[in-house]
Every structure is written in structure tokens, then in C-alpha cells.
Design a protein around this motif. Structure first.
Motif, mmCIF file in Angstrom:
data_model
loop_
_atom_site.group_PDB
_atom_site.id
_atom_site.type_symbol
_atom_site.label_atom_id
_atom_site.label_comp_id
_atom_site.label_asym_id
_atom_site.label_seq_id
_atom_site.Cartn_x
_atom_site.Cartn_y
_atom_site.Cartn_z
ATOM 1 N N SER A 135 -47.423 -3.168 25.588
ATOM 2 C CA SER A 135 -46.396 -4.172 25.292
ATOM 3 C C SER A 135 -45.971 -4.913 26.553
ATOM 4 O O SER A 135 -45.837 -6.140 26.543
ATOM 5 N N ALA A 136 -45.765 -4.162 27.633
ATOM 6 C CA ALA A 136 -45.320 -4.789 28.877
ATOM 7 C C ALA A 136 -46.345 -5.795 29.380
ATOM 8 O O ALA A 136 -45.993 -6.899 29.806
ATOM 9 N N GLU A 137 -47.631 -5.445 29.315
ATOM 10 C CA GLU A 137 -48.657 -6.348 29.829
ATOM 11 C C GLU A 137 -48.755 -7.620 28.997
ATOM 12 O O GLU A 137 -48.835 -8.728 29.545
ATOM 13 N N VAL A 138 -48.719 -7.494 27.680
ATOM 14 C CA VAL A 138 -48.789 -8.674 26.815
ATOM 15 C C VAL A 138 -47.573 -9.565 27.028
ATOM 16 O O VAL A 138 -47.695 -10.787 27.163
ATOM 17 N N LEU A 139 -46.388 -8.967 27.073
ATOM 18 C CA LEU A 139 -45.163 -9.744 27.239
ATOM 19 C C LEU A 139 -45.124 -10.433 28.605
ATOM 20 O O LEU A 139 -44.674 -11.579 28.719
ATOM 21 N N GLN A 140 -45.612 -9.754 29.643
ATOM 22 C CA GLN A 140 -45.696 -10.370 30.968
ATOM 23 C C GLN A 140 -46.583 -11.607 30.932
ATOM 24 O O GLN A 140 -46.201 -12.678 31.426
ATOM 25 N N LEU A 141 -47.766 -11.460 30.364
ATOM 26 C CA LEU A 141 -48.727 -12.565 30.335
ATOM 27 C C LEU A 141 -48.181 -13.744 29.532
ATOM 28 O O LEU A 141 -48.305 -14.903 29.939
ATOM 29 N N LEU A 142 -47.563 -13.464 28.385
ATOM 30 C CA LEU A 142 -47.021 -14.545 27.559
ATOM 31 C C LEU A 142 -45.855 -15.245 28.270
ATOM 32 O O LEU A 142 -45.753 -16.474 28.234
ATOM 33 N N ALA A 143 -44.989 -14.469 28.913
ATOM 34 C CA ALA A 143 -43.816 -15.062 29.565
ATOM 35 C C ALA A 143 -44.209 -15.956 30.731
ATOM 36 O O ALA A 143 -43.683 -17.059 30.881
ATOM 37 N N PHE A 144 -45.162 -15.516 31.547
ATOM 38 C CA PHE A 144 -45.527 -16.286 32.731
ATOM 39 C C PHE A 144 -46.586 -17.345 32.441
ATOM 40 O O PHE A 144 -46.856 -18.189 33.285
ATOM 41 N N SER A 145 -47.150 -17.323 31.237
ATOM 42 C CA SER A 145 -48.207 -18.296 30.909
ATOM 43 C C SER A 145 -47.656 -19.707 30.724
ATOM 44 O O SER A 145 -48.404 -20.676 30.802
ATOM 45 N N GLU A 146 -46.355 -19.836 30.445
ATOM 46 C CA GLU A 146 -45.688 -21.127 30.241
ATOM 47 C C GLU A 146 -46.158 -21.823 28.963
ATOM 48 O O GLU A 146 -45.377 -22.146 28.086
ATOM 49 N N TYR A 147 -47.455 -22.076 28.864
ATOM 50 C CA TYR A 147 -48.028 -22.823 27.739
ATOM 51 C C TYR A 147 -48.327 -21.916 26.550
ATOM 52 O O TYR A 147 -48.445 -22.367 25.417
ATOM 53 N N GLY A 148 -48.447 -20.614 26.798
ATOM 54 C CA GLY A 148 -48.847 -19.679 25.761
ATOM 55 C C GLY A 148 -50.307 -19.277 25.926
ATOM 56 O O GLY A 148 -51.058 -19.880 26.692
#
Length: 318
Positions: A135-148
Motif C-alpha cells: 500500500s505504501a509503495e502504490v500510494l507513494q507512486l500515485l502521490a508523487f506522479s502528479e499526473y497519475g
């Protein structure tokens, strides 16, 4: 941008073309209507409703006035799973319905009244239920991706750690805060949710931006993620100047990619004018170094058969 949250209404973290409008919070009648609409056809017991409506924040204001807080509460109550029912079964009340209602009331009282803190509680609960690492890794990637990110992006970024089943469970949990973009990318749909995650995982942000940048650079040139976000990831990566210049030099071939990268860089410079001076100094320094080395090579050519090209020289620096 319309919001009831003062931390967003008062924030300067938006480009000048965005207009911010502060809205009043929910009244009790509006809160009850909101609960009814968002309860997925489930009817909450009166005792549970009264508990929701009686909660006040640190300043004595009713917590239900915040649509975000109320949305989170309703989602938690209507998404009870096997872990919750195991906890309910272990309660001491003799009446089954009373055990459920009291458990729900206890859940409500555990949720902080400030929306940002409530979201952090929700994130921690989500990680506990599904698995902290995934969960932490997915949420990190989505949050910092900006565009999704699309599911195939997440799968490539995570490799063997990726699980379609775990993502389905995570999607169920964070569904109210997810939206699907035009390119089938999953985006976190609330600015405060994104900011809460970025603050929680701030120590990993440079590593995450580098991973996102590397992923972007290996996508086809026509891929919308590479076109739209490559430059932004380059700017936010640790060696900002090097990565930004690298991106222009080696990863912008198509006209639309060059234009997109330029637009992103210009928007960033509007918000961070000091970066322009630093970037200009870096580029000028490297250009001077290239010129000096080319002069040395020209002198060398007069004395030997060396055929080192200027393009080869530039690759040493960019």
C-alpha cells in the motif's frame, strides 16, 4: 478551485490562473443528506448518526461541516471487512446489533477531526488492512506522479512486488479519492490527500522521482505519460539541473514532447524563479566547459589524427 478547507483556500501552491473560492461548511441538514447519498444504500443506525453529528474539532466546530471528513467517515463505516467483523465478534455486548453499532461509534471516535489528520488515520488503516509495504509503495507512486499512473505503469515500476489482487483491495479502500484520467491513469482526486501522502513519505521523494523519471525515459516517445510528465520528474529529481538538461538533450525528440517539456518548465519557473538563475548558471558552466574542451581537441587535431566529434564531447557533460 472551490473548497471548505482553509489550508487549501489560503495556500499559495497554485498557479496564478487558478481562482480559489472558499465555501461554507455543511449544515446539519446538508450533512444528513450527504450521509444518505453516500451510504451505498445502507442505513446507519440513529445512535451512529448522532455520534457523527456530535463530534467537534479542537476549536469547538462540528466536524461534519467538512465534506472531506464526513466522506471519510461514511466510507469507513460502509466498508467494514472481515477484520472489523472479527473485532465485532470479540465484543462483550450480548445483543449482536448493539455490538455492531457500538463498534461503529468507537470507530468514529478514533478518527481525528482535522481533515488532514483524518486522512493520515485512513492511510494507516488502509496499510494495516492490505499490507503496509504494498500500500505504501502504490500510494507513494500515485502521490508523487502528479499526473497519475496506469496499472501497467505501476506493474513495471514495482516488478515482482506488484499484485493485481492487492491493488484491487487497495482500490476498494481508496475508491472515493481515486479518479480515472483520459489516458486510463489512476489519479488521487483530492489535493489534501496528495499533500498528506507527500508529507508522510517526504524522505523518499527524491528516490521516487528518479524511479518515475527512469520509467518515463523507457516509454515510447509517443506515450502520453512521457510527453506530459518527463520534464517534471526531471526537475524534481535530486540533481535537478543535470536531469532537466539531460531530458531536453536526450529524451525530447518529437515536437509535442519538446513543447510539453517547455510548458512544464516555464510553469515551474513561474512558481520557483530562483531555479531559473541556478539552471542558467549550470547550463552556462557546462557550455563553457564544452567550449574549452573543444578548443583543446582542436589543438590536438592539429598534432594528430584524432577524430573525436563535438557531439561526442557534449555527451560527456549532458
Amino acid at each position: 478551485i472551490m473548497t471548505t478547507l482553509s489550508e487549501i483556500a489560503d495556500s499559495d501552491d497554485f498557479l496564478p490562473q487558478y481562482r480559489k473560492i472558499a465555501l461554507p461548511g455543511f449544515t446539519k441538514e446538508e450533512a444528513l443528506q450527504f450521509i444518505k447519498i453516500n451510504s451505498n444504500g445502507k442505513e446507519l443506525h440513529n445512535n451512529v448518526l448522532h455520534t457523527i453529528l456530535d463530534i467537534k474539532d479542537y476549536e469547538g466546530h462540528y466536524a461534519y461541516a467538512s465534506p472531506l471528513w464526513l466522506k471519510l467517515i461514511v466510507h469507513v463505516l460502509t466498508s467494514l471487512d472481515i477484520t472489523d467483523f472479527h473485532n465485532i465478534a470479540g465484543r462483550t455486548e450480548s445483543d449482536k446489533e448493539e455490538r455492531i453499532h457500538n463498534y461503529m461509534q468507537d470507530l468514529i471516535n478514533q478518527v481525528p477531526t482535522q481533515p488532514g489528520e483524518a486522512l493520515l488515520y485512513f492511510i494507516n488503516k488502509c496499510e494495516t488492512y492490505i499490507g503496509r509495504a504494498f500500500s505504501a509503495e502504490v500510494l507513494q507512486l500515485l502521490a508523487f506522479s502528479e499526473y497519475g499512473l496506469r496499472e501497467q505503469d505501476l506493474e513495471k515500476l514495482m516488478g515482482e512486488r506488484w499484485s493485481h489482487l492487492d491493488f484491487a483491495l487497495l482500490h476498494r479502500w481508496i475508491r472515493p479519492y481515486l479518479s480515472l484520467g483520459q489516458e486510463s491513469q489512476w489519479q488521487l482526486g483530492h489535493n489534501l490527500f496528495v499533500n498528506t501522502l507527500k508529507k508522510k513519505y517526504d524522505a523518499q521523494k527524491r528516490e521516487i522521482y528518479r524511479r518515475l523519471l527512469s520509467h518515463c525515459q523507457h516509454l515510447p516517445e509517443t506515450d502520453p505519460l512521457r510527453e506530459k510528465m518527463g520534464m517534471l520528474y526531471a526537475i524534481y529529481a535530486q540533481d535537478q539541473y543535470i536531469d532537466a538538461v539531460h531530458y531536453y538533450t536526450f529524451n525530447c525528440r518529437l515536437a509535442q514532447n519538446i513543447q510539453s517539456a517547455t510548458d512544464i518548465l516555464v510553469n515551474y519557473l513561474r512558481k520557483n524563479p530562483d531555479y531559473l538563475t541556478e539552471l542558467t548558471e549550470y547550463v552556462n558552466k557546462k557550455n563553457k566547459a564544452v567550449d574549452n574542451l573543444n578548443n583543446e581537441l582542436n589543438d590536438l587535431r592539429h598534432c594528430s589524427d584524432s577524430t573525436v566529434s563535438v557531439n561526442d564531447t557534449k555527451k560527456l557533460f549532458y
